[in-house]
Design a protein around this motif. Structure first.
Motif, PDB file in Angstrom:
ATOM      1  N   SER A  97       0.839  -1.205   0.000  1.00 23.12           N
ATOM      2  CA  SER A  97       0.000   0.000   0.000  1.00 23.12           C
ATOM      3  C   SER A  97       0.867   1.246   0.000  1.00 23.12           C
ATOM      4  O   SER A  97       0.529   2.248  -0.641  1.00 23.12           O
ATOM      5  CB  SER A  97      -0.941  -0.006   1.209  1.00 23.12           C
ATOM      6  OG  SER A  97      -0.211  -0.009   2.419  1.00 23.12           O
ATOM      7  N   GLY A  98       2.017   1.206   0.701  1.00 22.47           N
ATOM      8  CA  GLY A  98       2.916   2.351   0.702  1.00 22.47           C
ATOM      9  C   GLY A  98       3.521   2.624  -0.657  1.00 22.47           C
ATOM     10  O   GLY A  98       3.677   3.784  -1.067  1.00 22.47           O
ATOM     11  N   VAL A  99       3.878   1.557  -1.380  1.00 22.14           N
ATOM     12  CA  VAL A  99       4.439   1.723  -2.724  1.00 22.14           C
ATOM     13  C   VAL A  99       3.423   2.378  -3.645  1.00 22.14           C
ATOM     14  O   VAL A  99       3.748   3.310  -4.405  1.00 22.14           O
ATOM     15  CB  VAL A  99       4.889   0.364  -3.289  1.00 22.14           C
ATOM     16  CG1 VAL A  99       5.127   0.453  -4.798  1.00 22.14           C
ATOM     17  CG2 VAL A  99       6.165  -0.106  -2.591  1.00 22.14           C
TER      18      VAL A  99
ATOM     19  N   THR B   6      -7.248  -0.407   5.291  1.00 23.92           N
ATOM     20  CA  THR B   6      -8.137  -1.305   4.549  1.00 23.92           C
ATOM     21  C   THR B   6      -7.357  -2.438   3.914  1.00 23.92           C
ATOM     22  O   THR B   6      -7.790  -3.595   3.921  1.00 23.92           O
ATOM     23  CB  THR B   6      -8.894  -0.509   3.469  1.00 23.92           C
ATOM     24  OG1 THR B   6      -9.615   0.558   4.082  1.00 23.92           O
ATOM     25  CG2 THR B   6      -9.856  -1.415   2.721  1.00 23.92           C
ATOM     26  N   THR B   7      -6.189  -2.127   3.373  1.00 22.43           N
ATOM     27  CA  THR B   7      -5.377  -3.158   2.723  1.00 22.43           C
ATOM     28  C   THR B   7      -5.014  -4.263   3.701  1.00 22.43           C
ATOM     29  O   THR B   7      -5.210  -5.454   3.430  1.00 22.43           O
ATOM     30  CB  THR B   7      -4.091  -2.542   2.143  1.00 22.43           C
ATOM     31  OG1 THR B   7      -4.432  -1.506   1.222  1.00 22.43           O
ATOM     32  CG2 THR B   7      -3.271  -3.597   1.420  1.00 22.43           C
ATOM     33  N   TYR B   8      -4.476  -3.874   4.867  1.00 20.30           N
ATOM     34  CA  TYR B   8      -4.038  -4.926   5.791  1.00 20.30           C
ATOM     35  C   TYR B   8      -5.218  -5.624   6.452  1.00 20.30           C
ATOM     36  O   TYR B   8      -5.156  -6.828   6.750  1.00 20.30           O
ATOM     37  CB  TYR B   8      -3.057  -4.364   6.824  1.00 20.30           C
ATOM     38  CG  TYR B   8      -3.657  -3.895   8.119  1.00 20.30           C
ATOM     39  CD1 TYR B   8      -4.063  -4.788   9.106  1.00 20.30           C
ATOM     40  CD2 TYR B   8      -3.801  -2.540   8.373  1.00 20.30           C
ATOM     41  CE1 TYR B   8      -4.606  -4.353  10.294  1.00 20.30           C
ATOM     42  CE2 TYR B   8      -4.337  -2.099   9.557  1.00 20.30           C
ATOM     43  CZ  TYR B   8      -4.741  -3.010  10.520  1.00 20.30           C
ATOM     44  OH  TYR B   8      -5.275  -2.573  11.683  1.00 20.30           O
ATOM     45  N   VAL B   9      -6.330  -4.913   6.689  1.00 20.48           N
ATOM     46  CA  VAL B   9      -7.498  -5.546   7.306  1.00 20.48           C
ATOM     47  C   VAL B   9      -8.082  -6.608   6.372  1.00 20.48           C
ATOM     48  O   VAL B   9      -8.343  -7.741   6.776  1.00 20.48           O
ATOM     49  CB  VAL B   9      -8.559  -4.493   7.668  1.00 20.48           C
ATOM     50  CG1 VAL B   9      -9.907  -5.156   7.944  1.00 20.48           C
ATOM     51  CG2 VAL B   9      -8.112  -3.696   8.881  1.00 20.48           C
ATOM     52  N   VAL B  10      -8.274  -6.257   5.113  1.00 20.56           N
ATOM     53  CA  VAL B  10      -8.840  -7.219   4.157  1.00 20.56           C
ATOM     54  C   VAL B  10      -7.890  -8.392   3.960  1.00 20.56           C
ATOM     55  O   VAL B  10      -8.297  -9.559   3.988  1.00 20.56           O
ATOM     56  CB  VAL B  10      -9.137  -6.521   2.817  1.00 20.56           C
ATOM     57  CG1 VAL B  10      -9.499  -7.549   1.737  1.00 20.56           C
ATOM     58  CG2 VAL B  10     -10.262  -5.512   2.981  1.00 20.56           C
TER      59      VAL B  10
ATOM     60  N   VAL C 128      -9.233  -2.453  -0.651  1.00 14.94           N
ATOM     61  CA  VAL C 128      -9.913  -3.755  -0.725  1.00 14.94           C
ATOM     62  C   VAL C 128      -9.322  -4.606  -1.848  1.00 14.94           C
ATOM     63  O   VAL C 128      -8.997  -5.789  -1.656  1.00 14.94           O
ATOM     64  CB  VAL C 128     -11.428  -3.557  -0.944  1.00 14.94           C
ATOM     65  CG1 VAL C 128     -12.102  -4.895  -1.291  1.00 14.94           C
ATOM     66  CG2 VAL C 128     -12.075  -2.946   0.288  1.00 14.94           C
ATOM     67  N   VAL C 129      -9.156  -4.020  -3.017  1.00 17.00           N
ATOM     68  CA  VAL C 129      -8.623  -4.763  -4.160  1.00 17.00           C
ATOM     69  C   VAL C 129      -7.197  -5.227  -3.883  1.00 17.00           C
ATOM     70  O   VAL C 129      -6.836  -6.385  -4.111  1.00 17.00           O
ATOM     71  CB  VAL C 129      -8.676  -3.893  -5.440  1.00 17.00           C
ATOM     72  CG1 VAL C 129      -7.951  -4.593  -6.591  1.00 17.00           C
ATOM     73  CG2 VAL C 129     -10.121  -3.605  -5.816  1.00 17.00           C
ATOM     74  N   LEU C 130      -6.360  -4.322  -3.358  1.00 17.98           N
ATOM     75  CA  LEU C 130      -4.963  -4.666  -3.099  1.00 17.98           C
ATOM     76  C   LEU C 130      -4.852  -5.719  -1.999  1.00 17.98           C
ATOM     77  O   LEU C 130      -4.074  -6.679  -2.117  1.00 17.98           O
ATOM     78  CB  LEU C 130      -4.193  -3.404  -2.701  1.00 17.98           C
ATOM     79  CG  LEU C 130      -2.678  -3.551  -2.489  1.00 17.98           C
ATOM     80  CD1 LEU C 130      -2.009  -4.085  -3.760  1.00 17.98           C
ATOM     81  CD2 LEU C 130      -2.069  -2.214  -2.087  1.00 17.98           C
TER      82      LEU C 130
ATOM     83  N   ALA D 213      -6.010  -9.198  -3.329  1.00 17.45           N
ATOM     84  CA  ALA D 213      -5.018  -9.790  -4.229  1.00 17.45           C
ATOM     85  C   ALA D 213      -3.820 -10.318  -3.448  1.00 17.45           C
ATOM     86  O   ALA D 213      -3.317 -11.427  -3.720  1.00 17.45           O
ATOM     87  CB  ALA D 213      -4.565  -8.748  -5.257  1.00 17.45           C
ATOM     88  N   GLU D 214      -3.375  -9.550  -2.451  1.00 20.47           N
ATOM     89  CA  GLU D 214      -2.218  -9.987  -1.674  1.00 20.47           C
ATOM     90  C   GLU D 214      -2.534 -11.240  -0.866  1.00 20.47           C
ATOM     91  O   GLU D 214      -1.742 -12.189  -0.817  1.00 20.47           O
ATOM     92  CB  GLU D 214      -1.772  -8.875  -0.732  1.00 20.47           C
ATOM     93  CG  GLU D 214      -0.494  -9.220   0.018  1.00 20.47           C
ATOM     94  CD  GLU D 214      -0.337  -8.466   1.311  1.00 20.47           C
ATOM     95  OE1 GLU D 214       0.663  -8.701   2.001  1.00 20.47           O
ATOM     96  OE2 GLU D 214      -1.225  -7.656   1.637  1.00 20.47           O
ATOM     97  N   ALA D 215      -3.707 -11.267  -0.223  1.00 16.85           N
ATOM     98  CA  ALA D 215      -4.081 -12.425   0.589  1.00 16.85           C
ATOM     99  C   ALA D 215      -4.159 -13.694  -0.255  1.00 16.85           C
ATOM    100  O   ALA D 215      -3.666 -14.758   0.149  1.00 16.85           O
ATOM    101  CB  ALA D 215      -5.418 -12.169   1.282  1.00 16.85           C
TER     102      ALA D 215
END
Length: 413
Positions: free
Chosen positions: A111-113, A148-152, A202-204, A207-209
């Motif tokens: 998310s930082g990138v 949101t990224t890390y929660v999802v 949410v999308v990121l 995809a990562e998970a």
């Protein structure tokens, strides 16, 4: 006086550089066409959503909800991660512990990138009120939402294990998702993100998970193999050098250094621990602090030792690690976030450098070599010292703590 930001939560904000927002013309002069196009899409969308976000706050804000959503937002700060993630390793969860740690911390990196690449601001305040107990984070870019990224990513990864590996009731998974929804909704309620920021997260995160669910077992096997530490170092180096430079002094890149350094320590620490069988007599190298063959009091003491060592390391290691980095990089020129050499800015046909609102635009040479904007933050000795500081936390869990257990007679018989 412009607002200031902290490079890390334990830094003195009085000693950091002032955050100065770059004018729009600077992005056009420095960023590539693709980067400018994507940035403009997000900036325009956030601007369209801002009046709606202000109306939502006006209608639904109460002191009780403010406290609820601010508390929910705290479930993603540095202190939470420093104390919560070690427990996964303390209780001998092995592959799952290492996988979830990577999911959470690489969420911060990815998310930082994207944040640094897009460089889109958060919703304007005013009219939106930014409700937070960490003002430094309001200076970060907005898209995508890191929370949101890390929660999802975290919830999808845990849900996979709950439903497909552990056979846990779906009701527990539903409770997990309800908690995540509160955290995500709080980002909009608190005025820290727009709907497009949350959608991007949410999308990121999804995809990562999914990538970690499919691939982490194989990656973990590689990291525990003979060449595991070299692979971990190569991954960290590739990740940190790939962070895009942004014009604004956004602290997102510092978070990326911290998060990915922890994953390096997890990989190297687990590799060392697996090769020290005298530290785990029960034949299970993943049992770090909690062991069924020990008494409740012994297990509690082991956990207290681990957490105590982590706190002591975090509070005391910085001066030594900064000195070590300075020794290893002796002679290297250190950029300053406030340095804006007049000879290195673009000239506009005459003798005067190109400036907008007092902001000097980097020269093509600096842009080509990446020596502009957040480069000064990332290349600073204090920031590079974060690599051994944060890698040291899991090394304490996997190596230092078991040695302490050994000498204190707290190993299983």
């Amino acid at each position: 006086m412009p607002p200031r930001f902290q490079l890390d939560e334990d830094d003195d904000p009085r000693g950091t550089a002032a955050f100065v927002k770059a004018p729009e013309g600077a992005y056009d002069a420095v960023y590539s066409p693709a980067r400018r196009y994507l940035r403009r899409l997000v900036v325009d969308q956030v601007a369209r959503e801002t009046p709606l976000l202000a109306r939502i706050q006006q209608r639904y804000r109460t002191p009780a909800r403010d406290r609820l959503f601010v508390f929910a937002g705290m479930l993603g700060n540095h202190t939470f991660f420093m104390f919560a993630l070690p427990f996964l390793h303390l209780f001998g969860l092995g592959l799952f512990a290492r996988g979830l740690t990577c999911v959470v911390l690489w969420s911060i990196y990815f998310s930082g990138v994207v944040k640094d690449y897009i460089s889109a601001p958060r919703p304007a305040s005013p009219p939106v009120a930014q409700i937070t107990n960490s003002p430094a984070h309001t200076l970060e870019y907005g898209f995508p939402s890191s929370h949101t990224t890390y929660v999802v990513a975290t919830i999808v990864y845990i849900s996979h294990f709950m439903l497909n590996v552990w056979g846990v009731s779906v009701l527990w998974a539903a409770l997990l998702w309800a908690t995540g929804l509160v955290i995500v909704a709080g980002r909009i309620y608190c005025g820290l993100h727009s709907f497009v920021d949350v959608a991007g997260g949410v999308v990121l995160g999804l995809a990562e998970a999914l990538a970690f669910i499919v691939l982490y077992a194989q990656l973990d096997a590689v990291l525990l193999s003979a060449g595991g530490p070299l692979a971990a170092v190569a991954i960290l180096y590739s990740a940190l050098t790939a962070i895009p430079r942004s014009l604004d002094l956004c602290p997102c890149s510092v978070d990326s250094f911290c998060a990915t350094s922890v994953t390096l320590g997890v990989a190297v620490g687990a590799w060392i621990h697996a090769r020290m069988p005298f530290l785990w007599h029960n034949g299970q190298p993943d049992q770090i602090a909690w062991d069924a063959s020990l008494t409740l009091a012994q297990n509690a003491v082991r956990c207290a030792i681990v957490l105590g060592l982590i706190v002591v390391w975090k509070l005391t290691s910085k001066p030594a690690m900064v000195a070590l980095v300075k020794l290893l990089l002796a002679g290297d020129d250190q950029p300053s976030p406030s340095d804006s050499p007049r000879e290195d800015v673009v000239h506009t046909g005459g003798s005067a450098p190109c400036e907008q609102d007092g902001f000097p635009i980097p020269s093509p040479e600096r842009v080509r070599t990446g020596r502009y904007g957040t480069h000064a933050i990332m290349a600073a000795h204090e920031n590079l010292a974060r690599i051994p500081i944060y890698a040291g936390i899991p090394l304490i869990i996997y190596t230092v703590s078991p040695v302490a257990f050994y000498y204190l007679g707290l190993l299983p018989s």
